[in-house]
Design an enzyme around this catalytic site. Structure first.
Site, PDB file in Angstrom:
ATOM      1  N   LYS A  24       0.850  -1.199   0.000  1.00 37.46           N
ATOM      2  CA  LYS A  24       0.000   0.000   0.000  1.00 37.46           C
ATOM      3  C   LYS A  24       0.882   1.245   0.000  1.00 37.46           C
ATOM      4  O   LYS A  24       1.730   1.417   0.872  1.00 37.46           O
ATOM      5  CB  LYS A  24      -0.907   0.006   1.229  1.00 37.46           C
ATOM      6  CG  LYS A  24      -1.766   1.273   1.359  1.00 37.46           C
ATOM      7  CD  LYS A  24      -2.549   1.281   2.668  1.00 37.46           C
ATOM      8  CE  LYS A  24      -3.261   2.622   2.871  1.00 37.46           C
ATOM      9  NZ  LYS A  24      -3.970   2.677   4.175  1.00 37.46           N
TER      10      LYS A  24
ATOM     11  N   ASP B 248       1.419   6.539   5.349  1.00 42.22           N
ATOM     12  CA  ASP B 248       0.473   5.571   4.800  1.00 42.22           C
ATOM     13  C   ASP B 248       1.004   4.861   3.556  1.00 42.22           C
ATOM     14  O   ASP B 248       0.319   4.039   2.969  1.00 42.22           O
ATOM     15  CB  ASP B 248      -0.854   6.257   4.498  1.00 42.22           C
ATOM     16  CG  ASP B 248      -2.058   5.363   4.771  1.00 42.22           C
ATOM     17  OD1 ASP B 248      -1.877   4.319   5.430  1.00 42.22           O
ATOM     18  OD2 ASP B 248      -3.168   5.699   4.321  1.00 42.22           O
TER      19      ASP B 248
ATOM     20  N   ARG C 117      -7.633  -0.381   0.909  1.00 35.20           N
ATOM     21  CA  ARG C 117      -8.088  -1.677   0.382  1.00 35.20           C
ATOM     22  C   ARG C 117      -8.477  -1.576  -1.089  1.00 35.20           C
ATOM     23  O   ARG C 117      -8.451  -2.575  -1.812  1.00 35.20           O
ATOM     24  CB  ARG C 117      -9.242  -2.203   1.224  1.00 35.20           C
ATOM     25  CG  ARG C 117     -10.517  -1.375   1.215  1.00 35.20           C
ATOM     26  CD  ARG C 117     -11.408  -1.663   2.402  1.00 35.20           C
ATOM     27  NE  ARG C 117     -10.834  -1.144   3.640  1.00 35.20           N
ATOM     28  CZ  ARG C 117     -11.357  -1.333   4.847  1.00 35.20           C
ATOM     29  NH1 ARG C 117     -12.469  -2.030   4.977  1.00 35.20           N
ATOM     30  NH2 ARG C 117     -10.787  -0.828   5.916  1.00 35.20           N
TER      31      ARG C 117
ATOM     32  N   LYS D  74     -10.410  13.026   7.570  1.00 34.16           N
ATOM     33  CA  LYS D  74      -9.966  12.690   8.916  1.00 34.16           C
ATOM     34  C   LYS D  74      -9.961  13.942   9.796  1.00 34.16           C
ATOM     35  O   LYS D  74      -9.917  15.069   9.297  1.00 34.16           O
ATOM     36  CB  LYS D  74      -8.538  12.139   8.869  1.00 34.16           C
ATOM     37  CG  LYS D  74      -8.364  10.831   8.142  1.00 34.16           C
ATOM     38  CD  LYS D  74      -6.883  10.450   8.102  1.00 34.16           C
ATOM     39  CE  LYS D  74      -6.649   9.139   7.369  1.00 34.16           C
ATOM     40  NZ  LYS D  74      -7.176   7.977   8.111  1.00 34.16           N
TER      41      LYS D  74
ATOM     42  N   ASP E  29      -2.735  10.633   3.219  1.00 32.00           N
ATOM     43  CA  ASP E  29      -4.129  10.221   3.365  1.00 32.00           C
ATOM     44  C   ASP E  29      -4.899  11.238   4.201  1.00 32.00           C
ATOM     45  O   ASP E  29      -4.820  11.242   5.428  1.00 32.00           O
ATOM     46  CB  ASP E  29      -4.208   8.841   4.018  1.00 32.00           C
ATOM     47  CG  ASP E  29      -5.645   8.344   4.130  1.00 32.00           C
ATOM     48  OD1 ASP E  29      -6.514   8.872   3.401  1.00 32.00           O
ATOM     49  OD2 ASP E  29      -5.898   7.438   4.936  1.00 32.00           O
TER      50      ASP E  29
END
Length: 504
Positions: free
Chosen positions: A265, A288, A351, A277, A270
């Site tokens: 990943k 990330d 994901r 967030k 992010d």
């Protein structure tokens, strides 16, 4: 971006009286009756004097303890440093205890150029653990400073060991140096600011930094990704001006009997996208991309070690930003390979890019497939900040955990309960990108499992490693682990590749 200095590792016998150095490190264990000096390189008289002085000097032998004193007359070192080995008897010291003590000493002795390590290292394995600890602890990140720190890391480590003449030791020291270099490079990538490291620059760094290695690098830009249907990467990266990339890294030695595929990943920053967030702590989301950095450097180390195993890495790189072209909650993305996913939360983005990578990796029918990702906050809730969660095919999952145990990295096998699969059903698409909140680490693994392919009708052995906690240390340094990027799981992947190459 990868700027970590190299480190010279050598070994000598335990007779170190004539070796000049900036510091000499000796070990102290926390015994049941008080601190005990172990494997002393000094004469019996000096050893007795030092032993009798430990308590008075408030030296306990606790892990991470380092107490400095002026050197004795029996060494040419300028400084004597007592390193705590923890609560162990000399005869049962683990290699990880030695690795951590050496790494802690190397980390705390920044400013000393040459250091002799006279820790309990009677065997090749013990000497290698000391060397590896030093290689992990001697680190500093200076890329963004106008003036580098004045206390530079240890640049030369001399390991005092009774195994100095063993023919197996040079190879063990070489391996320690390679692993240390790979971990330090991973930390460099994780620590780089996100305005400097983004998908295109990450991809270019991969290509530029392996020119001398037997590696093939292929970069898929946004046009290629769009054309070939990498809907996860394009959907997650759509809101950023810095467009996504897929980077394929291949190591294909002759006579390789096995093929290991690794997917990482690489969310270079992010924000959470439209499902944004909280502002507090968001700066740490530059980490990330640690999974992609881990996979990349593991392959570099495997190539440097010359392991007889084919390894293919897929680095899924994107920046998750809110913008006019961002994916919205409720959008449906078509992933590479054709499956559709309803996006219910744009902060469950990892994901999505990993799904593209898993399908691409599966198409080559590897013998084993492992993905590494800072995937879920639920991983930290379940296992804390230092232990990775490992899920997937039971045999491969347990092999990953065993490899982690062997190298001293904390990992724990977790299940994928069958009742979680219905929770990622969508009313409008094949899948939804979030499901049951409780057990979210396992739910994410259940989602990824849907994108693992088959070879001749049999599912490819697959394991998912969630490193959300251990990849980035926001607390105090410990052992050989510094603040910020840690390089977690690089050594686990290398150890697993070694096991596969030897048929274990």
């Amino acid at each position: 971006m990868i700027n970590s200095m190299d480190l010279k590792l050598t070994a000598v016998s335990t007779d170190i009286k004539r070796i000049g150095a900036d510091a000499l490190v000796v070990g102290v264990v926390k015994g049941t009756d008080g601190p005990v000096l172990v494997a002393s390189p000094f004469s019996a008289k000096v050893t007795e004097t030092l032993q009798n002085s430990l308590a008075a000097l408030n030296i306990t032998g606790a892990a991470d303890e380092l107490v400095r004193l002026p050197a004795t007359a029996e060494t040419k070192a300028q400084l004597l440093a007592f390193a705590g080995l923890g609560s162990f008897e000399e005869s049962t010291l683990s290699t990880e205890a030695l690795r951590r003590a050496a790494g802690s000493a190397a980390r705390q002795l920044a400013g000393a150029s040459t250091v002799v390590f006279a820790l309990p290292a009677a065997t090749v394995d013990q000497a290698a653990a000391v060397a590896e600890g030093v290689a992990l602890g001697a680190y500093q990140f200076n890329s963004h400073r106008s003036t580098p720190a004045t206390k530079v890391p240890v640049s030369e480590a001399i390991i005092a060991t009774a195994a100095s003449a063993d023919k197996a030791l040079p190879a063990a020291l070489k391996r320690a140096a390679i692993l240390g270099r790979a971990v330090r490079a991973t930390r460099d990538l994780v620590n780089v600011a996100p305005n400097v490291l983004y998908p295109a620059t990450f991809a270019q760094e991969v290509k530029d930094s392996v020119k001398s290695q037997p590696l093939k690098v292929t970069i898929f830009d946004e046009k290629k990704l769009e054309k070939d249907g990498y809907g996860g990467l394009m959907g997650v990266g759509g809101g950023s001006e810095r467009k996504p990339r897929m980077v394929k890294v291949e190591y294909s030695p002759t006579k390789a009997a096995k093929h290991l595929a690794l997917v990482g990943k690489g969310i270079t920053f992010d924000t959470g996208g439209i499902s944004i967030k909280p502002a507090a702590g968001m700066h740490a989301m530059k980490c990330d991309m640690a999974g992609a950095a881990t996979v990349f450097q593991a392959i570099v180390a495997i190539a440097e070690l010359g392991l007889p195993i084919k390894v293919t890495g897929w680095l899924c790189l994107a920046e998750n930003m809110p913008g006019g072209a961002s994916t919205r909650p409720g959008d449906v993305l078509t992933m590479f390979g054709g499956k559709t996913v309803e996006v219910l939360n744009t902060d469950a983005e990892g994901r999505l890019v990993m799904a593209d990578g898993l399908v691409a990796a599966s198409a080559e029918n590897p013998d084993a497939l492992i993905d590494v990702a800072t995937l879920t906050g639920a991983q930290m809730v379940a296992l804390g900040l230092r232990t990775a969660g490992v899920m997937g095919d039971a045999t491969l999952r347990d092999a990953v955990v065993a490899a982690a145990d062997k190298v001293g990295e904390a990992a724990w096998a977790m299940p994928m309960p069958e009742e979680l699969r219905p929770t990622i059903d969508s009313q409008v698409a094949d899948l939804a990108n979030i499901g049951e909140r409780m057990g979210g680490m396992m739910t994410a693994a259940v989602f990824l499992n849907e994108f693992v392919g088959e070879t001749d009708g049999v599912k490819i052995p697959w394991a998912h490693v969630d490193i959300a906690g251990p990849a980035f240390n926001e607390q105090a340094p410990f052992g050989y682990t510094h603040k910020n990027g840690t390089g977690s799981s690089v050594r686990t992947l290398v150890a697993l590749a070694e096991d596969m190459a030897t048929g274990k």
